[in-house]
Scaffold this motif. Structure first.
Motif, PDB file in Angstrom:
ATOM      1  N   MET A   1     -12.241  26.938  24.677  1.00  0.00           N
ATOM      2  CA  MET A   1     -11.775  26.024  25.375  1.00  0.00           C
ATOM      3  C   MET A   1      -9.826  27.101  24.930  1.00  0.00           C
ATOM      4  O   MET A   1      -9.169  26.645  24.773  1.00  0.00           O
ATOM      5  N   SER A   2      -8.816  26.192  26.397  1.00  0.00           N
ATOM      6  CA  SER A   2      -7.791  26.511  26.242  1.00  0.00           C
ATOM      7  C   SER A   2      -6.866  25.387  25.933  1.00  0.00           C
ATOM      8  O   SER A   2      -7.069  24.188  26.099  1.00  0.00           O
ATOM      9  N   GLN A   3      -5.481  25.868  25.616  1.00  0.00           N
ATOM     10  CA  GLN A   3      -4.277  25.079  24.767  1.00  0.00           C
ATOM     11  C   GLN A   3      -3.774  24.872  25.672  1.00  0.00           C
ATOM     12  O   GLN A   3      -3.596  25.371  26.938  1.00  0.00           O
ATOM     13  N   ILE A   4      -3.366  22.774  25.553  1.00  0.00           N
ATOM     14  CA  ILE A   4      -2.985  22.357  27.103  1.00  0.00           C
ATOM     15  C   ILE A   4      -1.563  23.020  26.587  1.00  0.00           C
ATOM     16  O   ILE A   4      -0.548  23.841  25.696  1.00  0.00           O
ATOM     17  N   ALA A   5      -0.529  23.469  27.512  1.00  0.00           N
ATOM     18  CA  ALA A   5       0.810  23.712  27.960  1.00  0.00           C
ATOM     19  C   ALA A   5       1.719  23.223  27.336  1.00  0.00           C
ATOM     20  O   ALA A   5       1.779  22.135  27.699  1.00  0.00           O
ATOM     21  N   SER A   6       2.387  23.344  26.381  1.00  0.00           N
ATOM     22  CA  SER A   6       3.686  22.798  25.917  1.00  0.00           C
ATOM     23  C   SER A   6       4.752  23.699  25.964  1.00  0.00           C
ATOM     24  O   SER A   6       4.550  24.909  25.906  1.00  0.00           O
ATOM     25  N   TYR A   7       6.247  23.067  26.311  1.00  0.00           N
ATOM     26  CA  TYR A   7       7.843  23.677  25.556  1.00  0.00           C
ATOM     27  C   TYR A   7       8.514  22.826  25.235  1.00  0.00           C
ATOM     28  O   TYR A   7       8.421  21.376  25.630  1.00  0.00           O
ATOM     29  N   GLN A   8       9.390  23.025  24.061  1.00  0.00           N
ATOM     30  CA  GLN A   8      10.494  22.222  23.446  1.00  0.00           C
ATOM     31  C   GLN A   8      11.687  23.556  24.048  1.00  0.00           C
ATOM     32  O   GLN A   8      11.543  24.576  23.578  1.00  0.00           O
ATOM     33  N   ILE A   9      12.914  22.685  24.461  1.00  0.00           N
ATOM     34  CA  ILE A   9      13.814  22.999  24.302  1.00  0.00           C
ATOM     35  C   ILE A   9      15.213  22.703  23.789  1.00  0.00           C
ATOM     36  O   ILE A   9      15.185  21.442  24.165  1.00  0.00           O
ATOM     37  N   CYS A  10      15.552  23.837  22.978  1.00  0.00           N
ATOM     38  CA  CYS A  10      16.452  22.965  21.590  1.00  0.00           C
ATOM     39  C   CYS A  10      17.850  23.750  22.276  1.00  0.00           C
ATOM     40  O   CYS A  10      18.110  25.320  22.283  1.00  0.00           O
ATOM     41  N   SER A  11      18.897  23.245  22.172  1.00  0.00           N
ATOM     42  CA  SER A  11      20.475  24.017  22.339  1.00  0.00           C
ATOM     43  C   SER A  11      21.091  23.561  20.399  1.00  0.00           C
ATOM     44  O   SER A  11      21.757  22.019  21.356  1.00  0.00           O
ATOM     45  N   SER A  12      22.023  24.377  20.724  1.00  0.00           N
ATOM     46  CA  SER A  12      22.937  24.555  19.543  1.00  0.00           C
ATOM     47  C   SER A  12      24.156  25.607  19.626  1.00  0.00           C
ATOM     48  O   SER A  12      23.615  26.612  19.554  1.00  0.00           O
ATOM     49  N   LYS A  13      25.596  24.901  19.489  1.00  0.00           N
ATOM     50  CA  LYS A  13      26.609  26.032  19.601  1.00  0.00           C
ATOM     51  C   LYS A  13      26.134  27.230  20.390  1.00  0.00           C
ATOM     52  O   LYS A  13      25.936  27.283  21.861  1.00  0.00           O
ATOM     53  N   ASN A  14      26.096  27.917  20.132  1.00  0.00           N
ATOM     54  CA  ASN A  14      25.795  29.372  21.372  1.00  0.00           C
ATOM     55  C   ASN A  14      24.060  29.965  20.760  1.00  0.00           C
ATOM     56  O   ASN A  14      23.893  30.996  20.555  1.00  0.00           O
ATOM     57  N   LEU A  15      23.399  28.498  20.950  1.00  0.00           N
ATOM     58  CA  LEU A  15      21.719  29.541  20.268  1.00  0.00           C
ATOM     59  C   LEU A  15      20.861  28.897  21.608  1.00  0.00           C
ATOM     60  O   LEU A  15      21.177  27.246  21.371  1.00  0.00           O
ATOM     61  N   ILE A  16      20.672  28.478  22.187  1.00  0.00           N
ATOM     62  CA  ILE A  16      19.291  28.090  22.838  1.00  0.00           C
ATOM     63  C   ILE A  16      18.089  28.267  22.480  1.00  0.00           C
ATOM     64  O   ILE A  16      17.412  29.348  22.692  1.00  0.00           O
ATOM     65  N   GLN A  17      17.172  27.313  21.924  1.00  0.00           N
ATOM     66  CA  GLN A  17      16.196  28.021  20.918  1.00  0.00           C
ATOM     67  C   GLN A  17      14.686  27.660  21.580  1.00  0.00           C
ATOM     68  O   GLN A  17      14.694  25.951  22.817  1.00  0.00           O
ATOM     69  N   VAL A  18      13.317  28.188  22.300  1.00  0.00           N
ATOM     70  CA  VAL A  18      12.831  27.588  23.115  1.00  0.00           C
ATOM     71  C   VAL A  18      11.316  27.980  22.519  1.00  0.00           C
ATOM     72  O   VAL A  18      11.266  29.047  21.526  1.00  0.00           O
TER      73      VAL A  18
END
Length: 131
Positions: A1-18
């Motif tokens: 069984m496959s896991q439902i897709a999800s994403y999170q995007i956060c940014s601070s100063k000089n970095l984008i974290q995904v």
């Protein structure tokens, strides 16, 4: 069984974290790329980097054929992007997406841990907060 897709995007100063996970679909790809494009446009005035934690991410083969192209035709503005680091489950993971980064001239590195990502991005003067 496959896991439902999800994403999170956060940014601070000089970095984008995904964080992306689950079995990707065309609809989640469009939503993700739209939000990512908006986040990148806010960061592009100063040097910045991106770290993408894609452990648990799966891109089904059937979505890579030419008729069902998973990666939407959105031009991401990578102006002033210093580097991009992907945290992966295995080195071959998402190799079919690497061309979107390497074609832009932005250095890309795949690693297996947050610590490795942090160390590599530090060489570009970027500090990674906990993911």
């Amino acid at each position: 069984m496959s896991q439902i897709a999800s994403y999170q995007i956060c940014s601070s100063k000089n970095l984008i974290q995904v964080r992306i996970t689950g079995t990707w679909t065309i609809s989640i790809d469009l939503a993700y790329l739209s939000e990512l494009s908006e986040t990148m446009s806010k960061a592009r005035n100063t040097p910045w980097a991106m770290v993408v934690d894609m452990r648990g991410f799966l891109l089904p083969e059937e979505l890579l054929d030419s008729e069902k192209k998973i990666t939407a035709n959105i031009d991401l503005d990578r102006r002033n992007q210093l580097a991009e680091c992907w945290i992966v489950d295995h080195i071959e993971q998402s190799e079919n997406l690497e061309g979107f980064i390497t074609g832009s001239g932005v250095p890309l590195k795949k690693v297996f841990t947050e610590q490795e990502a942090s160390q590599w991005l530090a060489s570009f003067g970027v500090h990674v907060q906990a993911l």
